[in-house]
Design a protein around this motif. Structure first.
Motif, short mmCIF file in Angstrom:
data_model
loop_
_atom_site.label_atom_id
_atom_site.label_comp_id
_atom_site.label_asym_id
_atom_site.label_seq_id
_atom_site.Cartn_x
_atom_site.Cartn_y
_atom_site.Cartn_z
N THR A 1 -20.29 -12.43 -9.81
CA THR A 1 -19.67 -11.12 -10.01
C THR A 1 -20.75 -10.09 -10.32
O THR A 1 -21.94 -10.42 -10.37
CB THR A 1 -18.68 -11.16 -11.19
OG1 THR A 1 -19.44 -11.19 -12.41
CG2 THR A 1 -17.77 -12.38 -11.14
N ALA A 2 -20.33 -8.87 -10.59
CA ALA A 2 -21.27 -7.79 -10.93
C ALA A 2 -22.04 -8.10 -12.21
O ALA A 2 -23.07 -7.47 -12.48
CB ALA A 2 -20.51 -6.47 -11.07
N GLN B 1 -12.14 -2.43 -5.39
CA GLN B 1 -13.25 -1.87 -6.18
C GLN B 1 -12.91 -0.45 -6.62
O GLN B 1 -13.14 -0.06 -7.77
CB GLN B 1 -14.55 -1.85 -5.36
CG GLN B 1 -15.02 -3.18 -4.82
CD GLN B 1 -15.73 -4.05 -5.85
OE1 GLN B 1 -15.87 -3.66 -7.01
NE2 GLN B 1 -16.15 -5.24 -5.45
N ARG C 1 -20.36 -2.60 -14.84
CA ARG C 1 -20.38 -3.98 -14.35
C ARG C 1 -19.22 -4.78 -14.94
O ARG C 1 -18.57 -5.57 -14.24
CB ARG C 1 -21.73 -4.63 -14.67
CG ARG C 1 -22.85 -4.09 -13.77
CD ARG C 1 -24.19 -4.73 -14.05
NE ARG C 1 -25.20 -4.22 -13.13
CZ ARG C 1 -25.39 -4.68 -11.88
NH1 ARG C 1 -24.67 -5.69 -11.43
NH2 ARG C 1 -26.31 -4.14 -11.10
N GLU D 1 -15.93 -6.49 -12.89
CA GLU D 1 -16.21 -7.93 -12.94
C GLU D 1 -15.14 -8.73 -12.18
O GLU D 1 -15.42 -9.77 -11.61
CB GLU D 1 -16.26 -8.39 -14.39
CG GLU D 1 -16.69 -9.80 -14.58
CD GLU D 1 -16.32 -10.34 -15.95
OE1 GLU D 1 -16.63 -11.50 -16.20
OE2 GLU D 1 -15.71 -9.61 -16.75
N CYS E 1 -17.45 -9.06 -4.34
CA CYS E 1 -17.97 -8.46 -3.12
C CYS E 1 -19.07 -9.37 -2.61
O CYS E 1 -19.87 -9.88 -3.40
CB CYS E 1 -18.55 -7.08 -3.41
SG CYS E 1 -19.45 -6.38 -2.01
N TYR F 1 -23.24 -5.64 -5.22
CA TYR F 1 -22.74 -4.71 -6.25
C TYR F 1 -23.70 -3.56 -6.55
O TYR F 1 -23.36 -2.64 -7.29
CB TYR F 1 -22.39 -5.44 -7.57
CG TYR F 1 -21.50 -6.63 -7.38
CD1 TYR F 1 -20.14 -6.49 -7.16
CD2 TYR F 1 -22.03 -7.93 -7.39
CE1 TYR F 1 -19.32 -7.59 -6.97
CE2 TYR F 1 -21.21 -9.04 -7.19
CZ TYR F 1 -19.86 -8.86 -6.98
OH TYR F 1 -19.07 -9.95 -6.79
N ILE G 1 -22.43 -0.27 -5.42
CA ILE G 1 -21.11 0.01 -6.01
C ILE G 1 -21.32 0.57 -7.41
O ILE G 1 -20.73 1.58 -7.80
CB ILE G 1 -20.23 -1.26 -6.03
CG1 ILE G 1 -19.93 -1.72 -4.60
CG2 ILE G 1 -18.94 -1.00 -6.79
CD1 ILE G 1 -19.11 -2.99 -4.50
#
Lengths: 646, 167
Positions: free
Chosen positions: A574-575, B114, B134, B138, B142, B147, B150
């Motif tokens: 994930t991010a 998103q 972030r 979460e 993607c 990310y 983004i």
């Protein structure tokens, strides 16, 4: 379930008629391997296990098929990376006339390889649609996607590297056992394994190289194309060898790589594998990266942090990504019925607006932007006046599709060629109307003008209109209209991109958790059409293999059940796991049209070895050696225990 | 044993992007399926079956929800906003503009989710740090962008929206 055990005598046979479990066995030797190992001051040996994982595009596969008995047309909407190839293949499989098949693949939600196949379930949907004469739709669930679509990178590798005292690599020997699962769908077969073997030597000069490759069938899902197509595995082995040799010789991992690089004056370079790299300046790329990343600064910082008891490590990797393979490699060398060319159609309409048709399909690679840019630049029109049409076999020329990082190089080259054909014709028409010779006319920013008298000029749109509507104002030897179809194939064997990845990680030796503190990539893919979309692809490719090498692992139990077939237990980063990835680009142009080189897969090649190196470096005070991916807490703690440090 | 038929259907009323809609759906129908298949809002996507990918994220009564984790009947009487509701009078929302300008999407499949997670984040926290952004996305996977862009786009959109408020 274990490819190595499946090779043992007496192992149960998956396909009894084969007599063994081997899909393929091949070996090859280049140069003087034995001599190099005999002369070597140091031989580095080891094993490497890489984990089966899948690129899991966010849109799973989907297909809708409709047979219209009145027109006899069979229309198929499918998430494919190669609509034209799909059409050819299913025509053969279903014995259905190819000219009555239309394949549409507009705006596919991510590809990364697994959508450059035709799967048995696709064929089943098509057969149902033909039988029922009603539209049939099938959408893959995520579970189905994880079960069968896109499995790759499942290898056990035994490697040896011969080095001289001063850190020169003399020869490399690789034995690879690749677990291919059940025999795979059209058209990848065992190619990723062959590419992995061809990939390993990368940017390094060596006298000898050999491989011994076993592609084994097991009760797992079939192997698929997956971003990098074998290259990540090949480069991971090579870079592990370089890291291992650096450690044994007491050299810095950057220094040992520097000493072995092919020089810019040696280009084009015939690698020991006989693959010819078209261009590149590997030392320049390295020095640029060292400065930008501040390698020395990070080494000092690492020492400081180590004194504070923190386990911080720096990893480095490099590779050569040979992309956009030529017909010479594909049809002559590998024996595929595949061309290295692509075909495009370009039309300037009577209004002066431009339409570019390619048989490619896009899964997010910004084709609409970069092909429009290339055509706009050549024709000197505004980029918004160029429309890119793709993803429908009915209105686009034949194309082999989007794979091997080839679209910009091959289709971009064809776009340049087609644009120049149209431009030359328009120059002739403009010259005819301006009363000068074609050699006196040029085009800039939407105007055809006389070079020695630039105020004598005609708008682009006016020349376009004349070409269609006033035939008497066109030179006698020209046909009316502005439309061309042409093909293009790079004249080089393959375009060779390169990159350097530098990553800083911190490892918690208590839990095995890894944090990425910094990630830097220096890429050289020749001329950049659009830096923003180019860097975007690098970000994504790096993130893919941060997942692949640290989190994602398709695991089976001993009875062949896949244990993780949802995103609950198949961990896509994930991010919070993917850091900010810094990308810098330098340009060593390819000597062919446009000067571009493929790059869409590169980030996935560089990330695994850089992360291996960084985590091992972080844990070097404990003497930890890593030989098994994924580098998740479980495997890191196992490696720490094996080192006897805790 | 009761027959499966019209009497089994449930009547659901939802306000989507400012307009009320009504539909008769099976009790087991998920909100995402009602939005896509019954009401025709195909902006939200389906990328998994366990509520992990976030492609189906919409705003329900001011909170972001994964619409595959909500039954249509649970949404009865709710106000829903999908990605289609971001654009106003033919003008993109600052978040959409920022995604475009910062190349925050490649294949675009995860983008509707998103955008809605980012919309929710900025509605609660107009000036988020990188870490907060972030955390905010979460739940949205993607595979194209890593990310990077983004996060950049959401930062830029927050700035844009703050500037617009000032002027």
């Amino acid at each position: 379930m274990d490819a190595e055990k499946a090779l043992e005598p007496g192992a149960p046979l998956l396909y009894e008629e084969w007599g063994d479990n081997l899909i393929y066995h091949g070996d090859a030797k280049f140069g003087d391997v034995e001599g190099a190992f005999a002369r070597a001051d140091l031989v580095v040996e080891g094993t490497l296990v890489s984990n089966r994982h899948s690129p899991t595009p966010m849109e799973p596969r989907a297909i809708t098929a409709h047979y219209d008995p009145v027109k006899g047309m069979f229309t198929i909407w499918v998430t494919t990376q190669f609509p034209h190839v799909f059409k050819t293949y299913i025509s053969q499989v279903l014995k259905f006339p190819e000219d009555k098949i239309r394949v549409i693949a507009k705006r596919v939600g991510g590809g990364y390889g697994p959508k450059s196949h035709v799967y048995p379930d696709d064929v089943a949907v098509l057969q149902l649609a033909l039988k029922l004469k009603r539209p049939v739709k099938w959408v893959e669930t995520r579970t189905e996607n994880l079960q069968v679509t896109g499995h790759a990178r499942d290898w056990k590798i035994y490697y040896r590297g011969a080095f001289s005292r001063d850190g020169k690599v003399l020869a490399v020997s690789i034995k690879g056992i690749a677990d291919f699962g059940v025999y795979g769908p059209f058209w990848t077969e065992i190619q990723p394994a062959l590419v992995a073997q061809a990939q390993a030597p990368g940017p390094y000069k060596m006298q000898g190289y050999e491989f011994d490759l076993y592609c084994v069938t097991t009760n797992k899902a079939p192997y698929a194309a997956h971003r990098g197509f074998g290259r990540p595995t090949g480069s991971l082995v090579m870079e592990r060898i370089m890291d291992g040799a650096a450690r044994r010789l007491g050299l810095d991992p950057v220094e040992i790589r520097r000493r072995n690089l092919i020089g810019p004056n040696e280009m084009p370079y015939r690698q020991v594998t006989n693959i010819v790299y078209d261009s590149g300046d590997y030392p320049k790329a390295l020095e640029t990266a060292l400065r930008s990343f501040d390698y020395q600064g990070w080494r000092r910082k690492q020492e400081e942090l180590r004194r504070q008891g923190r386990y911080v490590g720096i990893g480095v990797s490099t590779y050569v990504e040979y992309s956009a393979p030529s017909s010479k490699r594909l049809s002559e060398g590998l024996g595929w019925k595949v061309g290295g060319y692509d075909m495009v159609r370009l039309r300037v309409e009577p209004t002066g607006k431009v339409k570019f048709f390619t048989g490619q399909s896009t899964q997010g690679m910004s084709h609409e932007t970069i092909f429009a840019q290339i055509v706009a630049e050549e024709l000197q029109v505004h980029v918004d006046d160029v429309t890119v049409v793709e993803g429908d076999t009915e209105d686009t020329p034949y194309s082999y599709g989007a794979w091997a990082s080839r679209a910009t190089v091959v289709v971009g080259g064809a776009a340049v060629k087609a644009s120049r054909m149209i431009r030359d014709k328009m120059i002739k028409i403009a010259a005819f109307n301006l009363g000068v010779e074609p050699s006196d006319v040029d085009v800039a920013r939407g105007w055809f003008y006389v070079k020695f008298d630039p105020l004598k000029r005609m708008p682009f749109s006016e020349v376009a209109r004349i070409a269609y509507q006033e035939v008497h104002r066109i030179p006698m030897d020209l046909e009316p209209g502005l439309e061309v179809v042409t093909t293009y194939e790079p004249q080089v064997y393959t375009t060779a991109s390169t990159a350097w990845h530098f990553v800083v990680v911190e490892v918690d030796p208590e839990t095995g958790k890894v944090d990425i503190l910094k990630y830097y990539v220096l890429e050289d893919a020749g001329i950049s059409v659009n830096p923003m979309t180019m860097h975007g692809q690098t970000h994504g490719a790096v993130a893919h293999e941060i997942g692949g090498v640290m989190y994602e692992e398709l695991r089976y139990d001993e009875n062949g059940n896949l244990l993780n077939s949802t995103f609950v237990d198949y961990l896509v980063p994930t991010a919070l796991e993917v850091p900010n990835i810094e990308v810098e680009h330098i340009e060593t142009p390819s000597p062919q049209l446009g000067g571009w080189k493929g790059m869409g897969e590169g980030g996935s090649i560089g990330a695994p070895p850089a992360l291996f190196g960084a985590i091992e470096d972080a844990l070097s005070p404990l003497g930890v050696k890593l030989d098994r991916a994924p580098l998740n807490p479980e495997n890191i703690l196992r490696a720490i225990r094996a080192s006897g440090a805790s | 044993m009761s027959e499966i038929g019209a009497q089994e259907l449930m009547h659901v009323r939802v306000k989507v992007n400012g307009q009320w809609y009504e539909a008769d759906v099976e009790p087991r129908t998920l909100l995402i399926d009602m939005l896509r298949d019954v009401l025709g809002f195909t902006g939200p996507h389906i990328g998994c079956d366990t509520g992990h990918c976030g492609a189906c994220t919409v705003i329900m009564n001011g909170r972001s929800v994964k619409s595959c984790m909500v039954l249509a009947v649970q949404a009865d009487g709710s106000e829903i906003m999908t990605v289609e509701g971001l654009e106003k009078d033919g003008k993109l929302h600052p978040l959409q503009e920022a995604f475009w300008e910062n190349h925050a999407l490649q294949c675009g499949y995860c983008t509707p989710g998103q955008l809605m997670s980012a919309y929710f984040l900025l509605s609660r926290n107009p000036n988020p740090s990188e870490e907060e952004i972030r955390k905010g996305i979460e739940g949205n996977l993607c595979r194209c962008t890593g990310y990077v862009n983004i996060v950049k786009a959401i930062k830029a959109a927050a700035q844009k929206m703050a500037d617009a408020k000032m002027s």
